[in-house]
Design a protein around this motif. Structure first.
Motif, mmCIF file in Angstrom:
data_model
loop_
_atom_site.group_PDB
_atom_site.id
_atom_site.type_symbol
_atom_site.label_atom_id
_atom_site.label_comp_id
_atom_site.label_asym_id
_atom_site.label_seq_id
_atom_site.Cartn_x
_atom_site.Cartn_y
_atom_site.Cartn_z
ATOM 1 N N VAL A 86 33.714 -111.070 23.564
ATOM 2 C CA VAL A 86 34.247 -111.476 22.507
ATOM 3 C C VAL A 86 34.268 -112.790 22.171
ATOM 4 O O VAL A 86 33.981 -113.429 20.984
ATOM 5 N N VAL A 87 34.135 -113.885 23.138
ATOM 6 C CA VAL A 87 34.077 -115.264 22.944
ATOM 7 C C VAL A 87 32.488 -115.814 22.473
ATOM 8 O O VAL A 87 32.256 -116.289 21.623
ATOM 9 N N GLY A 88 31.553 -115.014 23.013
ATOM 10 C CA GLY A 88 30.281 -114.942 22.451
ATOM 11 C C GLY A 88 30.082 -114.588 20.875
ATOM 12 O O GLY A 88 29.531 -115.451 20.416
ATOM 13 N N GLY A 89 30.884 -113.687 20.374
ATOM 14 C CA GLY A 89 30.808 -113.241 19.329
ATOM 15 C C GLY A 89 31.423 -114.239 18.186
ATOM 16 O O GLY A 89 30.904 -114.702 17.143
ATOM 17 N N LEU A 90 32.409 -114.966 18.634
ATOM 18 C CA LEU A 90 33.092 -116.163 17.899
ATOM 19 C C LEU A 90 32.207 -117.351 17.961
ATOM 20 O O LEU A 90 32.339 -117.579 16.830
ATOM 21 N N LEU A 91 31.676 -117.558 19.128
ATOM 22 C CA LEU A 91 30.801 -118.670 19.195
ATOM 23 C C LEU A 91 29.659 -118.677 18.052
ATOM 24 O O LEU A 91 28.907 -119.357 17.511
ATOM 25 N N ARG A 92 28.925 -117.286 18.114
ATOM 26 C CA ARG A 92 27.832 -117.111 17.286
ATOM 27 C C ARG A 92 28.128 -117.069 15.855
ATOM 28 O O ARG A 92 27.482 -117.845 15.176
ATOM 29 N N VAL A 93 29.316 -116.575 15.320
ATOM 30 C CA VAL A 93 29.670 -116.752 14.029
ATOM 31 C C VAL A 93 29.872 -118.074 13.579
ATOM 32 O O VAL A 93 29.674 -118.489 12.348
ATOM 33 N N THR A 94 30.690 -118.821 14.424
ATOM 34 C CA THR A 94 31.008 -120.309 13.856
ATOM 35 C C THR A 94 29.592 -121.279 14.073
ATOM 36 O O THR A 94 29.443 -122.064 13.268
ATOM 37 N N GLY A 95 28.592 -120.813 14.975
ATOM 38 C CA GLY A 95 27.363 -121.551 14.932
ATOM 39 C C GLY A 95 26.427 -121.289 13.845
ATOM 40 O O GLY A 95 25.863 -121.957 13.231
ATOM 41 N N THR A 96 26.616 -119.910 13.465
ATOM 42 C CA THR A 96 25.799 -119.509 11.913
ATOM 43 C C THR A 96 26.377 -120.095 10.818
ATOM 44 O O THR A 96 25.696 -120.646 10.041
ATOM 45 N N VAL A 97 27.638 -120.307 10.706
ATOM 46 C CA VAL A 97 28.348 -121.331 9.634
ATOM 47 C C VAL A 97 27.805 -122.907 9.763
ATOM 48 O O VAL A 97 27.279 -123.376 8.719
ATOM 49 N N CYS A 98 27.856 -123.358 10.645
ATOM 50 C CA CYS A 98 27.414 -124.575 11.100
ATOM 51 C C CYS A 98 25.784 -124.747 10.699
ATOM 52 O O CYS A 98 25.539 -125.797 9.771
ATOM 53 N N VAL A 99 25.014 -123.971 11.207
ATOM 54 C CA VAL A 99 23.490 -124.029 10.923
ATOM 55 C C VAL A 99 22.991 -123.782 9.520
ATOM 56 O O VAL A 99 22.323 -124.305 8.926
ATOM 57 N N ASN A 100 23.965 -122.804 8.881
ATOM 58 C CA ASN A 100 23.585 -122.575 7.497
ATOM 59 C C ASN A 100 24.253 -123.639 6.341
ATOM 60 O O ASN A 100 23.529 -124.137 5.466
ATOM 61 N N LEU A 101 25.297 -124.307 6.887
ATOM 62 C CA LEU A 101 25.914 -125.554 6.143
ATOM 63 C C LEU A 101 24.977 -126.614 6.282
ATOM 64 O O LEU A 101 24.777 -127.537 5.272
ATOM 65 N N SER A 102 24.472 -126.709 7.497
ATOM 66 C CA SER A 102 23.569 -128.029 7.922
ATOM 67 C C SER A 102 22.348 -127.654 6.909
ATOM 68 O O SER A 102 21.813 -128.582 6.543
ATOM 69 N N ALA A 103 21.710 -126.574 6.985
ATOM 70 C CA ALA A 103 20.530 -126.217 6.136
ATOM 71 C C ALA A 103 20.738 -126.633 4.527
ATOM 72 O O ALA A 103 19.787 -126.993 3.748
#
Length: 336
Positions: free
Chosen positions: A97-114
């Motif tokens: 569960v924690v891994g899934g939440l970390l992945r979606v949060t990281g996805t938001v950050c990297v896409n906003l960064s790009a």
């Protein structure tokens, strides 16, 4: 005395040896090839997201469609494979569960960064620093210490990415004010979140959790992005022309395939090697940017991309050779 095999008749023993050798070569390079596919898919997705943003697609709406495609593919795999959806203990379930939440949060950050931050900072941090953090964390949690070849490859790739970042930041600074907060917060957050996420995935894989199971947990949290699309500035647009839908479909398919390839690569290869090979996203982005967006890289960018290719290729070849050597040691001798 051995019976002589008639001319034109294949030796069954030799056939068995050749078949095993071919299978070993394919299995040894599987994780490496999947990691290269991840880098290509990542670069293609980021380029197409730039195109869709130019044509009016709201940021979180674009990211949401990526997650929808990923979830659909994973749900189909779950239906076909029917894996056990829980781990052997509460700790495994918590990490899923924690891994899934970390992945979606990281996805938001990297896409906003790009989309918002300077691309040089994004690539320098996410692709340059992530392999180093991954190697350290994986050494502690997964007991997979980096080899000399991996360390040398990390240094080469890091040098290439930093060279590229200098050029990209110089370009961006000429056209807009330097937004220090965004250029640091987004990529640093994405780097840390993805590092923990993929190291946990590798740990779960080594603990015997089926690949499709943690892919499901790592995908389902993507539905959280749809409400964010309405909370952020810019209302999502759903009435799109056919050409825009076609572009979105290509984007989402590329994103889903690179995610599946990433999970499969980490399942078959050390997470440090996968993270190093994913630095190939940088030169792939230059090539695709030239072909699709007509962006011509300058000399500094070409040099940096070349160094990245050399470093990643060295790590990929070493990993393939090490895997092949290990497989040949453990493989049983063919029957006579």
């Amino acid at each position: 005395m051995e019976a002589k095999i008639p001319e034109g008749v294949k030796d069954p023993v030799q056939e068995e040896r050749d078949s095993k050798k071919g299978n070993q070569i394919a299995k040894a390079c599987l994780g490496v090839l999947l990691a290269v596919l991840v880098a290509f898919g990542d670069a293609l997705t980021s380029i197409i997201m730039r195109l869709t943003k130019r044509r009016g697609i709201q940021d979180f709406q674009s990211i949401f469609w990526n997650q929808v495609a990923q979830i659909l593919v994973v749900v189909v795999l779950v239906i076909i494979v029917r894996p056990k959806m829980t781990g052997p203990s509460w700790k495994h379930n918590l990490f899923l569960v924690v891994g899934g939440l970390l992945r979606v949060t990281g996805t938001v950050c990297v896409n906003l960064s790009a989309l918002y931050a300077l691309p040089g900072n994004t690539w320098a941090i996410v692709y340059g620093v992530s392999p180093i953090l991954t190697a350290c964390l994986s050494s502690w949690l997964n007991k997979e210490r980096p080899s000399v070849a991996q360390v040398a490859g990390m240094l080469l790739c890091g040098a290439g990415v930093v060279t590229t970042a200098v050029s990209l930041n110089r370009k961006a600074a000429d056209g807009q004010p330097l937004q220090q907060a965004l250029t640091l917060i987004y990529p640093v957050s994405a780097c840390v979140l993805f590092t923990v996420c993929w190291v946990l995935l590798r740990w779960l894989s080594k603990q015997g959790i089926p690949l499709v199971t943690h892919m499901f947990y790592y995908s389902i949290s993507g539905v959280l992005l749809l409400p964010l699309a309405y909370l952020m500035p810019g209302t999502p647009t759903w009435d799109l022309p056919p050409g825009m839908w076609a572009l979105l479909i290509i984007q989402t398919v590329a994103y889903a395939m690179q995610y599946l390839s990433n999970a499969a690569a980490i399942h078959n290869e050390t997470v440090t090697t996968v993270q190093i090979l994913k630095v190939l996203t940088v030169p792939f982005a230059f090539v695709l940017g030239f072909v699709i967006l007509q962006l011509v890289p300058n000399t500094l960018e070409v040099c940096g991309g070349t160094v990245v290719v050399v470093g990643a290729t060295a790590v990929g070849v070493w990993s393939w050779y090490a895997n092949l050597k290990r497989l040949r040691v453990v493989a049983p001798a063919p029957s006579v």
